[in-house]
Scaffold this motif. Structure first.
Motif, short mmCIF file in Angstrom:
data_model
loop_
_atom_site.label_atom_id
_atom_site.label_comp_id
_atom_site.label_asym_id
_atom_site.label_seq_id
_atom_site.Cartn_x
_atom_site.Cartn_y
_atom_site.Cartn_z
N GLU A 212 48.58 57.56 38.21
CA GLU A 212 48.05 56.53 37.32
C GLU A 212 46.65 56.19 37.80
O GLU A 212 46.36 56.25 39.00
N CYS A 213 45.78 55.85 36.88
CA CYS A 213 44.41 55.45 37.21
C CYS A 213 44.15 54.03 36.70
O CYS A 213 44.62 53.65 35.62
N VAL A 214 43.41 53.25 37.49
CA VAL A 214 43.02 51.91 37.07
C VAL A 214 41.59 51.66 37.53
O VAL A 214 41.20 52.07 38.63
N PHE A 215 40.79 51.00 36.70
CA PHE A 215 39.39 50.70 37.01
C PHE A 215 39.26 49.27 37.52
O PHE A 215 39.87 48.34 36.97
N THR A 216 38.47 49.09 38.57
CA THR A 216 38.20 47.74 39.05
C THR A 216 37.18 47.07 38.12
O THR A 216 36.37 47.73 37.47
N GLU A 217 37.23 45.73 38.10
CA GLU A 217 36.37 44.97 37.19
C GLU A 217 35.43 44.01 37.91
O GLU A 217 34.50 43.50 37.29
N SER B 93 41.31 45.27 46.16
CA SER B 93 42.34 44.74 47.06
C SER B 93 43.52 44.19 46.29
O SER B 93 44.69 44.41 46.66
N GLN B 94 43.24 43.49 45.21
CA GLN B 94 44.32 42.93 44.39
C GLN B 94 45.17 44.03 43.77
O GLN B 94 46.40 43.95 43.77
N ALA C 283 50.16 47.25 43.85
CA ALA C 283 50.73 48.61 43.84
C ALA C 283 51.69 48.82 45.00
O ALA C 283 52.76 49.44 44.83
N ILE C 284 51.35 48.31 46.17
CA ILE C 284 52.23 48.44 47.33
C ILE C 284 53.54 47.71 47.08
O ILE C 284 54.62 48.22 47.39
N VAL D 205 40.60 48.80 49.23
CA VAL D 205 41.93 49.42 49.10
C VAL D 205 42.59 49.59 50.46
O VAL D 205 43.75 49.22 50.67
N ALA D 206 41.84 50.11 51.43
CA ALA D 206 42.40 50.39 52.76
C ALA D 206 42.81 49.12 53.49
O ALA D 206 43.73 49.15 54.32
N SER D 207 42.16 48.00 53.20
CA SER D 207 42.53 46.73 53.85
C SER D 207 43.97 46.35 53.53
O SER D 207 44.63 45.67 54.33
N GLU D 208 44.47 46.79 52.37
CA GLU D 208 45.87 46.52 52.01
C GLU D 208 46.81 47.61 52.53
O GLU D 208 47.95 47.34 52.89
#
Length: 290
Positions: free
Chosen positions: A37-42, A48-49, A54-55, A74-77
């Protein structure tokens, strides 16, 4: 069983368009191994959210599609979990991806994910925030702040900002405690290097390692302005550690005290922080596809 993989795409990182990226995923990702699945940040912080949600929803692999700042969100989560992190480099410098040997071209980077080669890397901490490639105090932090405000992205814009600032920036006084040993320095900037480079193969600490359990504290001493081009050349030739204007000290627990609160940067993104900076490391705490 197929693994659930989510691509978190930052549409404004770097200079290349990413709106056709889901088509590349559909064509080159191994569908026998992954449900994607793909999602774009806004907005800033959205990555991070998205990653945290997703996790919680059981996604197995989160892939940052962007630059070092997108990777950081992303990696911070992902760090400290049993989830896997992937990178498709689309930033202005792509320092972490280059240090990991991840292909810069998107199609090759997708094909690399198909192989599921996993490495563990160290993660830095900076007054409670995480960084994965590079953190900085002083001149490079000032440049990051200016670059974040700039509409135009890419290496050319970064170079123009650097040249406009280098003539006006003044060195600052710092006190450092590195693994219990004290130092005092007047410094143009201090880079905390997890990998060897900022990006675009500009290496501030050529011998740095992503999995040695140590950070490289790179102290750039005041230098005559006419030496600036030579210092840049050293970065691209990977021999900055031989310069008389750079001192590199390794450590895992670092405290830096400065005279005034100011901006710092974490993986190229600026943050305002106070006089006392506490820096540490979480060894081998991020599972990353390389």
């Amino acid at each position: 069983m197929k693994r659930k993989i989510l691509f978190v795409i930052n549409p404004i990182s770097g200079v290349k368009t990413k709106y056709n990226f889901p088509l590349k995923i559909d064509k080159y990702l191994d569908k026998s191994k992954f449900d994607s699945e793909c999602v774009f940040t806004e907005y800033r912080g959205h990555g991070s959210q998205i990653a945290a949600e997703a996790i919680r929803n059981g996604v197995d692999i989160l892939v940052a599609v962007g630059g070092d700042g997108t990777i950081n969100e992303v990696a911070s989560e992902v760090e400290g979990t049993n989830k896997l992190m992937g990178i498709i480099p689309f930033g202005s410098g792509n320092g972490l991806a280059r240090s990991l040997g991840i292909p810069i071209r998107a199609i090759q980077a997708i094909k690399r994910i198909n192989k599921l080669n996993i490495s563990k890397i160290d993660v830095g901490t900076f007054n409670g925030r995480k960084f994965f490639n590079m953190a900085g105090i002083g001149f490079d932090a000032q440049i990051s702040a200016r670059f974040a405000e700039n509409v135009k992205r890419g290496l050319i814009s970064y170079a123009k900002i650097t040249l406009s600032e280098v003539f006006n920036y003044r060195s600052q006084y710092y006190r450092l405690t590195i693994d219990g040993k004290e130092y005092e320095h007047q410094a143009f900037m201090i880079s905390i290097a997890n990998s060897s480079q900022y990006g675009n193969n500009a290496h501030i600490s050529p011998l740095a390692s992503l999995n040695d359990g140590m950070m490289d504290i790179c102290i750039v001493k005041p230098f005559p302005l006419y030496k600036f081009p030579a210092l840049l050349v050293r970065m691209f030739r990977k021999n900055t550690h031989k310069s008389n204007y750079l001192e590199i000290i390794q450590g895992s627990k670092i405290i830096i005290t400065r005279e005034n609160a100011a901006v710092i940067h974490l993986d190229g993104d600026p943050f305002d922080m106070g006089n006392t900076l506490n820096i540490g490391i979480n060894p081998h705490s991020l599972n990353i596809l390389t």
